[in-house]
Design an enzyme around this catalytic site. Structure first.
Site, mmCIF file in Angstrom:
data_model
loop_
_atom_site.group_PDB
_atom_site.id
_atom_site.type_symbol
_atom_site.label_atom_id
_atom_site.label_comp_id
_atom_site.label_asym_id
_atom_site.label_seq_id
_atom_site.Cartn_x
_atom_site.Cartn_y
_atom_site.Cartn_z
ATOM 1 N N SER A 1 0.964 -1.116 -0.183
ATOM 2 C CA SER A 1 0.299 0.022 0.264
ATOM 3 C C SER A 1 0.967 1.673 -0.160
ATOM 4 O O SER A 1 1.445 1.212 -0.553
ATOM 5 C CB SER A 1 -0.797 0.276 1.192
ATOM 6 N N ASP B 1 -8.442 -5.560 -5.729
ATOM 7 C CA ASP B 1 -7.755 -4.952 -5.308
ATOM 8 C C ASP B 1 -8.263 -3.310 -5.434
ATOM 9 O O ASP B 1 -7.735 -2.746 -6.811
ATOM 10 C CB ASP B 1 -6.604 -4.713 -4.572
ATOM 11 N N HIS C 1 -5.861 -6.684 -0.884
ATOM 12 C CA HIS C 1 -4.816 -5.571 -1.036
ATOM 13 C C HIS C 1 -3.505 -6.422 -0.583
ATOM 14 O O HIS C 1 -3.864 -6.951 0.659
ATOM 15 C CB HIS C 1 -5.542 -4.613 -0.035
#
Length: 483
Positions: A159, A411, A436
């Site tokens: 991320s 995601d 994710h």
């Protein structure tokens, strides 16, 4: 027999490890390094203690690699527990593991309790300063650990942490040998990615579980607006949704809708194939679990919102231990909501929008002017939406090398990720069944074949980068004297 608070914490942690079988109980040594608050000016001489975690169990002293996690917006212990891929492959590569905490998160607060009190203290919360922290930390580790001076460093991150891992390789290639950047939305900025792309993927995740599920959510926004127009409706929501704090004005209503938006988004992000507690304790495939409750979009407004609450409870109260619904808390408290909110108001400006037709959200155009007004009111700062692409290159990163960008198609952040390889050393890996940064999590028997293959490819590139570093060190060309 009485147990101390520390014993209670140890037993609780052991229970959680057993409950969520994929979560390993890793161990590390905690250390702190004195860092400059401002790396890019000589006017501010303030310093702070940056926390980092180290595990040298499998490290081959004398050149074994350093696997370095570029900490993102939260407590670093939380990320260390949820990045099992690094732990899984440490023995195979003879690697030292380091997890570095990002400034202004966890225990790494430059101005202690005052860190968030004023922009004059908080203004040093930037990705550039964080990367400089990481560079200083690695320099210190290499100079103070015998046998580490020649160790190649592989950066890992997911991320925002994945963005930092990629940017570390781009900005500090003499320190970082290569980077695994998982679910790293380095293109989620103005002019690089359509603002509606994110919400479309979230909607697709819910529609795949059930078309009726997405339609129920789509209709819930209008139902909420109608019911919450008066005090009677607000009291109905308080009792039927078991809110911790009653709704009062229009700002509370807006905050509730924002919370709902984030819940649906978070569920899509962590739609893992096994029980997990990354953002909240959740069952396997939580989107499907939620959609089992959202089955009839034709219900009247009150009945529809009762259905919505049942679905929400999968996210907000899967364990059955939650006393009431706290709409002020977006995810696990280990995440730094306040810090990220500030970063989103400065350099991490990622435009989001929806039309309520091609997605299941309330129609919301992207309006930078209104966004900036909110930032100025809350933090006394003005956003710089083009700052990150200018500093790090945006799409123009072809002069860099040795970065693997992995993205799962479940995601929503994949819309801002690098999904096509840019060169033979800037590699894109697509994981069709991946949520994710699933590939950074520990191996699990329920992992889909695509994520297993993705990890194998990542290991191949890590091995290649390490080998090339050793080879380059041996093959230094001779110098020429001409004249």
């Amino acid at each position: 027999m009485s147990w101390s608070p520390s014993m209670h914490r140890m037993l609780l942690f052991a229970f959680i490890c057993l409950l969520f079988h994929h979560t390993q109980c890793y161990s590390w040594k905690t250390a702190f390094l004195k860092q400059q608050v401002d790396h890019f000016s000589f006017a501010n001489q303030d310093t702070y203690a940056q926390r980092y975690l180290v595990n040298s169990t499998y490290w081959k002293r004398g050149g074994g690699p350093i696997f370095f996690y570029t900490g993102n917006e939260g407590d670093i212990e939380w990320f260390a527990q949820n990045t099992g891929f690094m732990w899984d492959i440490a023995e195979e590569f003879g690697a030292m593991l380091i997890f570095a905490e990002h400034r202004y998160y966890g225990q790494s607060l430059p101005y202690g309790n005052k860190s968030y009190s004023d922009a004059k203290y908080l203004g040093y919360l930037t990705s550039e300063q964080a990367l400089a922290d990481f560079a200083e930390l690695l320099a210190n580790v290499k100079s103070t650990n015998s046998g580490a001076a020649e160790s190649p460093v592989i950066a890992f991150g997911g991320s925002y942490g994945g963005m930092l891992a990629a940017w570390m390789r781009i900005k500090y290639p003499h320190i970082i040998t290569g980077a695994i950047a998982a679910s790293a939305p380095i293109l989620q900025f103005t002019g690089l990615t359509p603002c509606d792309a994110f919400n479309r993927v979230v909607t697709a995740d819910f529609s795949s579980a059930s078309a009726e599920c997405a339609e129920t959510i789509r209709k819930s926004w209008k139902a909420l607006s109608k019911i919450l127009v008066n005090d009677e409706g607000k009291e109905w929501i308080r009792t039927h949704w078991n809110l911790c704090v009653p709704l009062k004005g229009t700002e509370d209503v807006a905050n509730l809708k924002d919370w709902l938006t984030n819940v649906w988004t978070n569920l899509a992000m962590v739609n893992y194939p096994y029980p997990a507690n990354f953002l909240a304790p959740l069952p396997a495939y939580p989107v499907k679990a939620v959609c089992e409750h959202l089955t009839n979009s034709t219900l009247d407004d009150h009945s529809l919102l009762d259905e919505i609450f049942k679905g929400l409870s999968v996210y907000a109260n899967f364990t059955g231990q939650t006393q009431c619904l706290d709409v002020s808390q977006q995810a696990d408290q280990s995440l730094g909501d306040m810090g990220w909110d500030f970063q989103a108001c400065t350099e991490m400006v990622m435009p989001m929008c929806g039309d309520g037709i091609n997605d299941m959200f309330e129609a919301q155009p992207w309006n930078l002017e209104k966004y900036a007004e909110k930032c100025l009111k809350k933090w006394k700062v003005n956003p710089r939406p083009l700052m990150a692409p200018l500093i790090y290159g945006g799409r123009n990163i072809s002069s860099s090398s040795n970065i693997v960008f992995s993205n799962g198609l479940l995601d929503p952040w994949s819309t801002g990720g690098v999904t096509k390889s840019l060169s033979d050393s800037l590699i894109a890996i697509i994981i069709p069944e991946g949520a994710h940064h699933l590939d950074l999590r520990a191996a699990d028997p329920n992992d889909p074949p695509s994520v297993i293959k993705a990890r194998e490819i990542e290991k191949q590139f890590i091995s290649k980068w390490i080998s090339s570093t050793k080879r380059d060190r041996k093959e230094i060309p001779k110098s020429f004297i001409v004249g």
